[in-house]
Design a protein around this motif. Sequence first.
Motif, mmCIF file in Angstrom:
data_model
loop_
_atom_site.group_PDB
_atom_site.id
_atom_site.type_symbol
_atom_site.label_atom_id
_atom_site.label_comp_id
_atom_site.label_asym_id
_atom_site.label_seq_id
_atom_site.Cartn_x
_atom_site.Cartn_y
_atom_site.Cartn_z
ATOM 1 N N ASP A 64 0.802 -1.227 0.000
ATOM 2 C CA ASP A 64 0.000 0.000 0.000
ATOM 3 C C ASP A 64 0.831 1.271 0.000
ATOM 4 O O ASP A 64 0.398 2.321 0.477
ATOM 5 C CB ASP A 64 -0.976 0.019 1.187
ATOM 6 C CG ASP A 64 -1.976 -1.120 1.113
ATOM 7 O OD1 ASP A 64 -2.319 -1.506 -0.023
ATOM 8 O OD2 ASP A 64 -2.402 -1.606 2.166
ATOM 9 N N ARG A 65 2.044 1.206 -0.535
ATOM 10 C CA ARG A 65 2.904 2.380 -0.713
ATOM 11 C C ARG A 65 3.420 2.355 -2.144
ATOM 12 O O ARG A 65 3.554 1.293 -2.747
ATOM 13 C CB ARG A 65 4.108 2.371 0.243
ATOM 14 C CG ARG A 65 3.812 2.270 1.707
ATOM 15 C CD ARG A 65 3.286 3.498 2.338
ATOM 16 N NE ARG A 65 4.232 4.593 2.280
ATOM 17 C CZ ARG A 65 3.918 5.844 2.553
ATOM 18 N NH1 ARG A 65 2.679 6.140 2.890
ATOM 19 N NH2 ARG A 65 4.786 6.802 2.479
ATOM 20 N N GLU A 66 3.704 3.523 -2.696
ATOM 21 C CA GLU A 66 4.377 3.622 -3.979
ATOM 22 C C GLU A 66 5.727 4.275 -3.728
ATOM 23 O O GLU A 66 5.812 5.337 -3.121
ATOM 24 C CB GLU A 66 3.557 4.427 -4.979
ATOM 25 C CG GLU A 66 2.363 3.655 -5.485
ATOM 26 C CD GLU A 66 1.623 4.359 -6.595
ATOM 27 O OE1 GLU A 66 1.906 5.539 -6.870
ATOM 28 O OE2 GLU A 66 0.744 3.721 -7.191
ATOM 29 N N ILE A 67 6.774 3.614 -4.181
ATOM 30 C CA ILE A 67 8.134 4.052 -3.919
ATOM 31 C C ILE A 67 8.782 4.425 -5.246
ATOM 32 O O ILE A 67 8.779 3.626 -6.189
ATOM 33 C CB ILE A 67 8.927 2.928 -3.231
ATOM 34 C CG1 ILE A 67 8.215 2.497 -1.949
ATOM 35 C CG2 ILE A 67 10.345 3.364 -2.936
ATOM 36 C CD1 ILE A 67 8.705 1.188 -1.401
ATOM 37 N N LEU A 68 9.344 5.623 -5.329
ATOM 38 C CA LEU A 68 10.050 6.084 -6.525
ATOM 39 C C LEU A 68 11.537 5.854 -6.312
ATOM 40 O O LEU A 68 12.115 6.347 -5.328
ATOM 41 C CB LEU A 68 9.776 7.566 -6.785
ATOM 42 C CG LEU A 68 10.494 8.190 -7.980
ATOM 43 C CD1 LEU A 68 10.019 7.561 -9.284
ATOM 44 C CD2 LEU A 68 10.288 9.691 -7.998
ATOM 45 N N VAL A 69 12.154 5.077 -7.208
ATOM 46 C CA VAL A 69 13.580 4.792 -7.107
ATOM 47 C C VAL A 69 14.268 5.110 -8.426
ATOM 48 O O VAL A 69 13.648 5.104 -9.490
ATOM 49 C CB VAL A 69 13.857 3.315 -6.725
ATOM 50 C CG1 VAL A 69 13.352 3.002 -5.342
ATOM 51 C CG2 VAL A 69 13.295 2.376 -7.742
ATOM 52 N N GLY A 75 23.728 1.384 -8.414
ATOM 53 C CA GLY A 75 22.753 0.789 -7.522
ATOM 54 C C GLY A 75 21.429 1.517 -7.531
ATOM 55 O O GLY A 75 21.105 2.244 -8.472
ATOM 56 N N LEU A 76 20.646 1.349 -6.473
ATOM 57 C CA LEU A 76 19.329 1.967 -6.311
ATOM 58 C C LEU A 76 19.420 3.165 -5.375
ATOM 59 O O LEU A 76 20.165 3.138 -4.408
ATOM 60 C CB LEU A 76 18.333 0.982 -5.694
ATOM 61 C CG LEU A 76 17.812 -0.131 -6.553
ATOM 62 C CD1 LEU A 76 17.043 -1.115 -5.711
ATOM 63 C CD2 LEU A 76 16.932 0.410 -7.639
ATOM 64 N N VAL A 77 18.619 4.187 -5.683
ATOM 65 C CA VAL A 77 18.516 5.357 -4.814
ATOM 66 C C VAL A 77 17.035 5.635 -4.593
ATOM 67 O O VAL A 77 16.277 5.761 -5.557
ATOM 68 C CB VAL A 77 19.201 6.598 -5.436
ATOM 69 C CG1 VAL A 77 19.004 7.815 -4.559
ATOM 70 C CG2 VAL A 77 20.673 6.345 -5.670
ATOM 71 N N LEU A 78 16.620 5.705 -3.334
ATOM 72 C CA LEU A 78 15.242 6.034 -2.995
ATOM 73 C C LEU A 78 15.040 7.531 -3.194
ATOM 74 O O LEU A 78 15.743 8.343 -2.604
ATOM 75 C CB LEU A 78 14.949 5.654 -1.536
ATOM 76 C CG LEU A 78 13.586 6.070 -0.996
ATOM 77 C CD1 LEU A 78 12.480 5.325 -1.715
ATOM 78 C CD2 LEU A 78 13.522 5.817 0.500
ATOM 79 N N LEU A 79 14.086 7.887 -4.048
ATOM 80 C CA LEU A 79 13.806 9.296 -4.317
ATOM 81 C C LEU A 79 12.592 9.796 -3.558
ATOM 82 O O LEU A 79 12.484 10.981 -3.279
ATOM 83 C CB LEU A 79 13.614 9.520 -5.822
ATOM 84 C CG LEU A 79 14.821 9.172 -6.691
ATOM 85 C CD1 LEU A 79 14.470 9.340 -8.158
ATOM 86 C CD2 LEU A 79 16.018 10.020 -6.319
ATOM 87 N N GLY A 80 11.652 8.915 -3.259
ATOM 88 C CA GLY A 80 10.464 9.322 -2.515
ATOM 89 C C GLY A 80 9.476 8.185 -2.391
ATOM 90 O O GLY A 80 9.591 7.165 -3.057
#
Length: 91
Positions: A64-69, A75-80
Amino acid sequence: MAWYLIKLVVLLPLIALFAWGSLRLAKRMEGRFAMSEGPSSGLRIVESRMLSPSLRLAVIAFHDREILVSTSKQGLVLLGDAPARKGGSDD
């Protein structure tokens, strides 16, 4: 012996070219065909966009969350992240 060397000189680069081309095609088609994880999976890719050959943005739905990466060779970076949209684009 000469016939063997001629075949080797002609066919070896041809086989190498086919191998290189198939690897390039596999890299280009990566992520185009989504694999179904089944209804119990809590993770799915909502949307993905290429920004450059080595940089991609992806929206991932997770519990139930949407994660922008952002994904790159480093690698991966969490943007929001935000609550999942109820009327969003479902595939």
